[in-house]
Design a protein around this motif. Structure first.
Motif, PDB file in Angstrom:
ATOM      1  N   VAL A  64       0.833  -1.196   0.000  1.00  0.00           N
ATOM      2  CA  VAL A  64       0.000   0.000   0.000  1.00  0.00           C
ATOM      3  C   VAL A  64       0.871   1.250   0.000  1.00  0.00           C
ATOM      4  O   VAL A  64       1.890   1.313   0.695  1.00  0.00           O
ATOM      5  CB  VAL A  64      -0.917   0.014   1.243  1.00  0.00           C
ATOM      6  CG1 VAL A  64      -1.622   1.354   1.389  1.00  0.00           C
ATOM      7  CG2 VAL A  64      -1.941  -1.115   1.163  1.00  0.00           C
ATOM      8  N   THR A  65       0.457   2.244  -0.797  1.00  0.00           N
ATOM      9  CA  THR A  65       1.080   3.566  -0.749  1.00  0.00           C
ATOM     10  C   THR A  65      -0.015   4.584  -0.449  1.00  0.00           C
ATOM     11  O   THR A  65      -1.068   4.569  -1.090  1.00  0.00           O
ATOM     12  CB  THR A  65       1.777   3.905  -2.073  1.00  0.00           C
ATOM     13  OG1 THR A  65       2.820   2.956  -2.305  1.00  0.00           O
ATOM     14  CG2 THR A  65       2.369   5.307  -2.029  1.00  0.00           C
ATOM     15  N   VAL A  66       0.235   5.447   0.534  1.00  0.00           N
ATOM     16  CA  VAL A  66      -0.774   6.398   1.002  1.00  0.00           C
ATOM     17  C   VAL A  66      -0.333   7.815   0.683  1.00  0.00           C
ATOM     18  O   VAL A  66       0.812   8.200   0.968  1.00  0.00           O
ATOM     19  CB  VAL A  66      -1.009   6.249   2.521  1.00  0.00           C
ATOM     20  CG1 VAL A  66      -2.068   7.250   3.000  1.00  0.00           C
ATOM     21  CG2 VAL A  66      -1.428   4.815   2.861  1.00  0.00           C
ATOM     22  N   TYR A  67      -1.247   8.593   0.100  1.00  0.00           N
ATOM     23  CA  TYR A  67      -1.018  10.006  -0.200  1.00  0.00           C
ATOM     24  C   TYR A  67      -2.073  10.850   0.501  1.00  0.00           C
ATOM     25  O   TYR A  67      -3.251  10.488   0.544  1.00  0.00           O
ATOM     26  CB  TYR A  67      -1.121  10.265  -1.706  1.00  0.00           C
ATOM     27  CG  TYR A  67      -0.003   9.704  -2.536  1.00  0.00           C
ATOM     28  CD1 TYR A  67       1.084  10.491  -2.921  1.00  0.00           C
ATOM     29  CD2 TYR A  67      -0.045   8.382  -2.973  1.00  0.00           C
ATOM     30  CE1 TYR A  67       2.104   9.971  -3.700  1.00  0.00           C
ATOM     31  CE2 TYR A  67       0.972   7.855  -3.753  1.00  0.00           C
ATOM     32  CZ  TYR A  67       2.039   8.661  -4.117  1.00  0.00           C
ATOM     33  OH  TYR A  67       3.056   8.136  -4.895  1.00  0.00           O
ATOM     34  N   TYR A  68      -1.641  12.006   1.051  1.00  0.00           N
ATOM     35  CA  TYR A  68      -2.558  12.963   1.664  1.00  0.00           C
ATOM     36  C   TYR A  68      -2.479  14.294   0.929  1.00  0.00           C
ATOM     37  O   TYR A  68      -1.420  14.666   0.385  1.00  0.00           O
ATOM     38  CB  TYR A  68      -2.176  13.224   3.131  1.00  0.00           C
ATOM     39  CG  TYR A  68      -2.430  12.085   4.085  1.00  0.00           C
ATOM     40  CD1 TYR A  68      -3.174  10.959   3.736  1.00  0.00           C
ATOM     41  CD2 TYR A  68      -1.925  12.152   5.386  1.00  0.00           C
ATOM     42  CE1 TYR A  68      -3.403   9.936   4.646  1.00  0.00           C
ATOM     43  CE2 TYR A  68      -2.152  11.135   6.311  1.00  0.00           C
ATOM     44  CZ  TYR A  68      -2.880  10.027   5.920  1.00  0.00           C
ATOM     45  OH  TYR A  68      -3.098   9.017   6.831  1.00  0.00           O
ATOM     46  N   THR A  77      -2.258   7.933  11.086  1.00  0.00           N
ATOM     47  CA  THR A  77      -1.473   6.817  10.542  1.00  0.00           C
ATOM     48  C   THR A  77      -2.253   5.508  10.427  1.00  0.00           C
ATOM     49  O   THR A  77      -1.722   4.531   9.890  1.00  0.00           O
ATOM     50  CB  THR A  77      -0.230   6.561  11.411  1.00  0.00           C
ATOM     51  OG1 THR A  77      -0.647   6.253  12.744  1.00  0.00           O
ATOM     52  CG2 THR A  77       0.677   7.792  11.429  1.00  0.00           C
ATOM     53  N   TRP A  78      -3.486   5.464  10.905  1.00  0.00           N
ATOM     54  CA  TRP A  78      -4.214   4.198  10.857  1.00  0.00           C
ATOM     55  C   TRP A  78      -4.410   3.652   9.445  1.00  0.00           C
ATOM     56  O   TRP A  78      -4.440   2.415   9.267  1.00  0.00           O
ATOM     57  CB  TRP A  78      -5.555   4.293  11.600  1.00  0.00           C
ATOM     58  CG  TRP A  78      -6.574   5.208  10.983  1.00  0.00           C
ATOM     59  CD1 TRP A  78      -6.860   6.483  11.342  1.00  0.00           C
ATOM     60  CD2 TRP A  78      -7.471   4.887   9.908  1.00  0.00           C
ATOM     61  NE1 TRP A  78      -7.867   6.999  10.561  1.00  0.00           N
ATOM     62  CE2 TRP A  78      -8.259   6.037   9.674  1.00  0.00           C
ATOM     63  CE3 TRP A  78      -7.692   3.754   9.127  1.00  0.00           C
ATOM     64  CZ2 TRP A  78      -9.249   6.081   8.682  1.00  0.00           C
ATOM     65  CZ3 TRP A  78      -8.675   3.792   8.134  1.00  0.00           C
ATOM     66  CH2 TRP A  78      -9.439   4.944   7.926  1.00  0.00           C
ATOM     67  N   PRO A  79      -4.573   4.505   8.404  1.00  0.00           N
ATOM     68  CA  PRO A  79      -4.720   3.918   7.068  1.00  0.00           C
ATOM     69  C   PRO A  79      -3.516   3.069   6.652  1.00  0.00           C
ATOM     70  O   PRO A  79      -3.671   2.115   5.882  1.00  0.00           O
ATOM     71  CB  PRO A  79      -4.879   5.146   6.159  1.00  0.00           C
ATOM     72  CG  PRO A  79      -5.447   6.203   7.057  1.00  0.00           C
ATOM     73  CD  PRO A  79      -4.761   5.978   8.361  1.00  0.00           C
ATOM     74  N   ASP A 148     -15.335   2.416   6.611  1.00  0.00           N
ATOM     75  CA  ASP A 148     -16.266   1.879   5.621  1.00  0.00           C
ATOM     76  C   ASP A 148     -16.053   2.494   4.241  1.00  0.00           C
ATOM     77  O   ASP A 148     -16.095   1.787   3.223  1.00  0.00           O
ATOM     78  CB  ASP A 148     -17.711   2.139   6.055  1.00  0.00           C
ATOM     79  CG  ASP A 148     -18.092   1.398   7.329  1.00  0.00           C
ATOM     80  OD1 ASP A 148     -17.359   0.466   7.710  1.00  0.00           O
ATOM     81  OD2 ASP A 148     -19.119   1.764   7.930  1.00  0.00           O
ATOM     82  N   ALA A 149     -15.832   3.804   4.189  1.00  0.00           N
ATOM     83  CA  ALA A 149     -15.668   4.476   2.900  1.00  0.00           C
ATOM     84  C   ALA A 149     -14.444   3.970   2.162  1.00  0.00           C
ATOM     85  O   ALA A 149     -14.480   3.732   0.943  1.00  0.00           O
ATOM     86  CB  ALA A 149     -15.565   5.990   3.112  1.00  0.00           C
ATOM     87  N   ALA A 150     -13.347   3.784   2.892  1.00  0.00           N
ATOM     88  CA  ALA A 150     -12.126   3.311   2.260  1.00  0.00           C
ATOM     89  C   ALA A 150     -12.260   1.869   1.784  1.00  0.00           C
ATOM     90  O   ALA A 150     -11.907   1.534   0.636  1.00  0.00           O
ATOM     91  CB  ALA A 150     -10.952   3.436   3.232  1.00  0.00           C
TER      92      ALA A 150
END
Length: 305
Positions: A64-68, A77-79, A148-150
């Motif tokens: 997984v790669t996370v962008y904000y 950081t939970w995602p 839920d949305a994610a």
């Protein structure tokens, strides 16, 4: 060209997704799939719908790669951990999604109020498996709507690109959220998130829809009985496997959608039992479905039950 479009809005605190499949074109050609195995960039400028932000990379691993956006604090950081677990379980259950097989998570704060997916087949999002979700509030909580949305959008990636085939022939039948309801329940349950699974189960058991007839309870009378009685995640995966092997496609893209008779036939194959009696309970049984069901059995004899 047949294109997959899904957009979610936050309406009154509920998850509401606008999703369509454009009409099919007989000239449709299988999409070109590009190799995106290069390291994820530190920034990524959005270029779809009304999105035009430069997103910053805040986390990356092999899954997984996370962008904000600039309004989303890096202290959230939970995602990183939760969506890594979701994606790893998803790919373990349904198989790989492209050569990179990575999930790209883009989160916005104070804008959009919903989200959309894209898959590695789609040039619109640079051939990456993407969930792009906006929140009119904040992402501090790791439960409820935020989670839920994610996870909802991850489910759209599964239905739109499972088994290395592009498209969702069942989408016009189950529309936006019906497949997601059982997908999300299975994810929460499989990951041992008991409170989330119970919360989700209780909510979906009460849900009703007006399709294919008023008062339809998709989760209670269709998906959950199949899931509970015929193998859990295995039966969900079987459905996509049977489609990929048997349903008409041009290369790595489906060429048309399922009709209702075919839908019941393929789910029966996934379960290993004739699901017509369950379909009658869940949806009714118009005369046209009987004709379609019998024709599906003739046209797809390798789907057995």
């Amino acid at each position: 060209m047949k294109r997959y479009l899904c957009y979610v809005l936050l309406v009154g605190g509920s998850l509401f997704t606008l999703a369509t499949f454009a009409s099919k074109n007989t000239a449709w050609m299988a999409p070109v799939v590009k190799d995106t195995t290069a390291a994820p960039p530190l920034t990524w400028k959005e270029h779809w719908f009304e999105h035009a932000q430069v997103m910053r990379r805040v986390f990356s691993n092999s899954s997984v790669t996370v962008y904000y956006d600039k309004e989303t604090p890096e202290s959230i950081t939970w995602p990183d951990t939760l969506l890594t677990k979701v994606w790893n379980y998803t790919t373990k259950t349904y198989g790989a999604f492209g050569k990179d097989n990575r999930l790209f998570v883009l989160l916005h704060t104070g804008k959009y109020g919903g989200g959309h997916p894209s898959t590695y087949f789609d040039g619109s999002h640079d051939y990456r498996n993407v969930i792009d979700v906006g929140h009119e509030g904040d992402w501090v909580s790791n439960t409820g709507w935020n989670l839920d949305a994610a996870v909802h959008e991850v489910g759209h990636i599964v239905e739109g690109a499972a088994k290395s085939v592009h498209g969702s022939p069942a989408f016009p039948i189950w529309k936006d959220s019906k497949w997601m309801e059982i997908y999300q329940y299975d994810v929460y349950r499989a990951l041992g998130w008991d409170a989330e699974a119970r919360r989700w189960f209780d909510m979906q058991m009460k849900g009703t829809d007006n399709f294919p007839r008023p008062g339809t309870q998709w989760f209670k009378n269709w998906f959950y009985p199949i899931y509970h009685q015929y193998g859990g995640a295995k039966v969900l995966n079987n459905f996509f496997t049977l489609l990929a092997v048997n349903f008409p496609r041009n290369g790595n893209a489906y060429t048309r959608d399922l009709n209702w008779g075919e839908f019941i036939h393929f789910w029966s194959g996934a379960a290993g039992v004739n699901l017509k009696p369950q379909a009658i309970i869940a949806f009714g049984w118009p005369a046209s479905w009987e004709e379609e069901f019998l024709q599906a059995q003739k046209e797809f004899p390798e789907v057995k039950y």
